[in-house]
Design a protein around this motif. Sequence first.
Motif, PDB file in Angstrom:
ATOM      1  N   ARG A  88       0.871  -1.172   0.000  1.00  0.00           N
ATOM      2  CA  ARG A  88       0.000   0.000   0.000  1.00  0.00           C
ATOM      3  C   ARG A  88       0.906   1.218   0.000  1.00  0.00           C
ATOM      4  O   ARG A  88       1.895   1.275   0.723  1.00  0.00           O
ATOM      5  N   TYR A  89       0.556   2.205  -0.817  1.00  0.00           N
ATOM      6  CA  TYR A  89       1.391   3.397  -0.982  1.00  0.00           C
ATOM      7  C   TYR A  89       0.688   4.616  -0.394  1.00  0.00           C
ATOM      8  O   TYR A  89      -0.534   4.755  -0.507  1.00  0.00           O
ATOM      9  N   TYR A  90       1.479   5.489   0.215  1.00  0.00           N
ATOM     10  CA  TYR A  90       0.953   6.675   0.874  1.00  0.00           C
ATOM     11  C   TYR A  90       1.780   7.893   0.476  1.00  0.00           C
ATOM     12  O   TYR A  90       3.000   7.806   0.354  1.00  0.00           O
ATOM     13  N   SER A  91       1.114   9.013   0.297  1.00  0.00           N
ATOM     14  CA  SER A  91       1.792  10.287   0.147  1.00  0.00           C
ATOM     15  C   SER A  91       1.779  10.924   1.531  1.00  0.00           C
ATOM     16  O   SER A  91       0.716  11.108   2.123  1.00  0.00           O
ATOM     17  N   CYS A  92       2.947  11.217   2.066  1.00  0.00           N
ATOM     18  CA  CYS A  92       3.075  11.715   3.433  1.00  0.00           C
ATOM     19  C   CYS A  92       3.658  13.120   3.440  1.00  0.00           C
ATOM     20  O   CYS A  92       4.436  13.484   2.563  1.00  0.00           O
ATOM     21  N   LEU A  93       3.294  13.885   4.460  1.00  0.00           N
ATOM     22  CA  LEU A  93       3.797  15.247   4.606  1.00  0.00           C
ATOM     23  C   LEU A  93       4.511  15.378   5.946  1.00  0.00           C
ATOM     24  O   LEU A  93       3.988  14.949   6.980  1.00  0.00           O
ATOM     25  N   ILE A  94       5.709  15.957   5.904  1.00  0.00           N
ATOM     26  CA  ILE A  94       6.449  16.263   7.123  1.00  0.00           C
ATOM     27  C   ILE A  94       6.857  17.729   7.088  1.00  0.00           C
ATOM     28  O   ILE A  94       6.954  18.337   6.028  1.00  0.00           O
ATOM     29  N   ASP A  95       7.071  18.287   8.272  1.00  0.00           N
ATOM     30  CA  ASP A  95       7.569  19.653   8.377  1.00  0.00           C
ATOM     31  C   ASP A  95       8.480  19.748   9.592  1.00  0.00           C
ATOM     32  O   ASP A  95       8.765  18.744  10.245  1.00  0.00           O
ATOM     33  N   GLY A  96       8.925  20.939   9.914  1.00  0.00           N
ATOM     34  CA  GLY A  96       9.863  21.135  11.014  1.00  0.00           C
ATOM     35  C   GLY A  96       9.299  20.828  12.379  1.00  0.00           C
ATOM     36  O   GLY A  96      10.047  20.658  13.338  1.00  0.00           O
ATOM     37  N   LYS A  97       7.988  20.733  12.504  1.00  0.00           N
ATOM     38  CA  LYS A  97       7.365  20.463  13.798  1.00  0.00           C
ATOM     39  C   LYS A  97       7.134  18.971  14.044  1.00  0.00           C
ATOM     40  O   LYS A  97       6.737  18.589  15.136  1.00  0.00           O
ATOM     41  N   CYS A  98       7.371  18.145  13.044  1.00  0.00           N
ATOM     42  CA  CYS A  98       7.160  16.705  13.186  1.00  0.00           C
ATOM     43  C   CYS A  98       8.245  16.095  14.072  1.00  0.00           C
ATOM     44  O   CYS A  98       9.404  16.495  14.017  1.00  0.00           O
ATOM     45  N   GLU A  99       7.838  15.122  14.855  1.00  0.00           N
ATOM     46  CA  GLU A  99       8.764  14.454  15.768  1.00  0.00           C
ATOM     47  C   GLU A  99       9.810  13.652  14.997  1.00  0.00           C
ATOM     48  O   GLU A  99       9.489  12.978  14.028  1.00  0.00           O
ATOM     49  N   VAL A 100      11.050  13.734  15.449  1.00  0.00           N
ATOM     50  CA  VAL A 100      12.145  12.978  14.841  1.00  0.00           C
ATOM     51  C   VAL A 100      12.332  11.689  15.633  1.00  0.00           C
ATOM     52  O   VAL A 100      12.549  11.723  16.846  1.00  0.00           O
ATOM     53  N   ARG A 101      12.231  10.558  14.943  1.00  0.00           N
ATOM     54  CA  ARG A 101      12.408   9.261  15.593  1.00  0.00           C
ATOM     55  C   ARG A 101      13.896   8.961  15.790  1.00  0.00           C
ATOM     56  O   ARG A 101      14.755   9.704  15.318  1.00  0.00           O
ATOM     57  N   ARG A 102      14.195   7.863  16.446  1.00  0.00           N
ATOM     58  CA  ARG A 102      15.593   7.472  16.704  1.00  0.00           C
ATOM     59  C   ARG A 102      16.390   7.286  15.422  1.00  0.00           C
ATOM     60  O   ARG A 102      17.580   7.556  15.376  1.00  0.00           O
ATOM     61  N   ASP A 103      15.722   6.785  14.373  1.00  0.00           N
ATOM     62  CA  ASP A 103      16.424   6.552  13.107  1.00  0.00           C
ATOM     63  C   ASP A 103      16.544   7.833  12.272  1.00  0.00           C
ATOM     64  O   ASP A 103      16.891   7.782  11.105  1.00  0.00           O
ATOM     65  N   LYS A 104      16.227   8.995  12.888  1.00  0.00           N
ATOM     66  CA  LYS A 104      16.324  10.331  12.289  1.00  0.00           C
ATOM     67  C   LYS A 104      15.266  10.615  11.228  1.00  0.00           C
ATOM     68  O   LYS A 104      15.297  11.639  10.580  1.00  0.00           O
ATOM     69  N   VAL A 105      14.337   9.703  11.018  1.00  0.00           N
ATOM     70  CA  VAL A 105      13.211   9.920  10.106  1.00  0.00           C
ATOM     71  C   VAL A 105      12.120  10.647  10.885  1.00  0.00           C
ATOM     72  O   VAL A 105      11.863  10.336  12.044  1.00  0.00           O
ATOM     73  N   ARG A 106      11.478  11.602  10.253  1.00  0.00           N
ATOM     74  CA  ARG A 106      10.406  12.350  10.920  1.00  0.00           C
ATOM     75  C   ARG A 106       9.081  11.600  10.813  1.00  0.00           C
ATOM     76  O   ARG A 106       8.791  10.969   9.814  1.00  0.00           O
ATOM     77  N   GLU A 107       8.297  11.710  11.862  1.00  0.00           N
ATOM     78  CA  GLU A 107       6.967  11.112  11.885  1.00  0.00           C
ATOM     79  C   GLU A 107       6.042  11.956  11.015  1.00  0.00           C
ATOM     80  O   GLU A 107       5.976  13.175  11.187  1.00  0.00           O
ATOM     81  N   PRO A 108       5.320  11.356  10.051  1.00  0.00           N
ATOM     82  CA  PRO A 108       4.488  12.166   9.145  1.00  0.00           C
ATOM     83  C   PRO A 108       3.359  12.891   9.870  1.00  0.00           C
ATOM     84  O   PRO A 108       2.770  12.372  10.807  1.00  0.00           O
ATOM     85  N   LYS A 109       3.094  14.092   9.402  1.00  0.00           N
ATOM     86  CA  LYS A 109       1.990  14.894   9.921  1.00  0.00           C
ATOM     87  C   LYS A 109       0.672  14.428   9.300  1.00  0.00           C
ATOM     88  O   LYS A 109      -0.345  14.322   9.972  1.00  0.00           O
ATOM     89  N   PHE A 110       0.694  14.175   7.985  1.00  0.00           N
ATOM     90  CA  PHE A 110      -0.469  13.695   7.250  1.00  0.00           C
ATOM     91  C   PHE A 110      -0.049  12.555   6.326  1.00  0.00           C
ATOM     92  O   PHE A 110       1.056  12.575   5.793  1.00  0.00           O
ATOM     93  N   CYS A 111      -0.948  11.605   6.127  1.00  0.00           N
ATOM     94  CA  CYS A 111      -0.734  10.512   5.160  1.00  0.00           C
ATOM     95  C   CYS A 111      -2.015  10.334   4.353  1.00  0.00           C
ATOM     96  O   CYS A 111      -3.104  10.272   4.925  1.00  0.00           O
ATOM     97  N   VAL A 112      -1.863  10.256   3.040  1.00  0.00           N
ATOM     98  CA  VAL A 112      -2.991  10.030   2.143  1.00  0.00           C
ATOM     99  C   VAL A 112      -2.691   8.754   1.356  1.00  0.00           C
ATOM    100  O   VAL A 112      -1.652   8.673   0.696  1.00  0.00           O
TER     101      VAL A 112
END
Length: 153
Positions: A88-112
């Motif tokens: 399943r494929y998702y278009s995700c949005l991140i910005d400067g306010k999104c939480e940074v996980r341990r692996d340095k990837v940001r948690e998406p704000k929105f997913c479609v």
Amino acid sequence: YHPALQCHYEAQADRDSSLAKPGIWDPSDIFTCLVSMQMYKFFTTTQLEQTNVMFDKFPSCLKVAYIDCKDKGWLAGPDGVHDRQTRRYYSCLIDGKCEVRRDKVREPKFCVELPGYPILGDGKGDNQNHAIPFMRGQFAQCIDANQGAYFEQ
């Protein structure tokens, strides 16, 4: 565009302007840079660190859209996902306010969720199209930045 550009100029150039005072007007309310990074999910640690530096430098006006994929899961049948589709494929949005996980990837704000594999052609137009749900405003300018270091092919 003239009034908006004039306000932007005043806020950036003239520190004595009433618009340049904190809390009066923020240029990022008008101007937002939405970058489509298809391969963000597969970035190396160095690339993620460089992306996070950009978010730190432009915390309110930079947004990134990327494509995420996950295995179908047990809800694929009830959701009507085609039998031959493996992910399943998702278009995700991140910005400067999104939480940074341990692996340095940001948690998406929105997913479609997208209706299937999003890259149908050579990828350039598809890369911009998947970001469209996250655009706001009356005007959009899509610029293609190529690896050859030139803009707008």
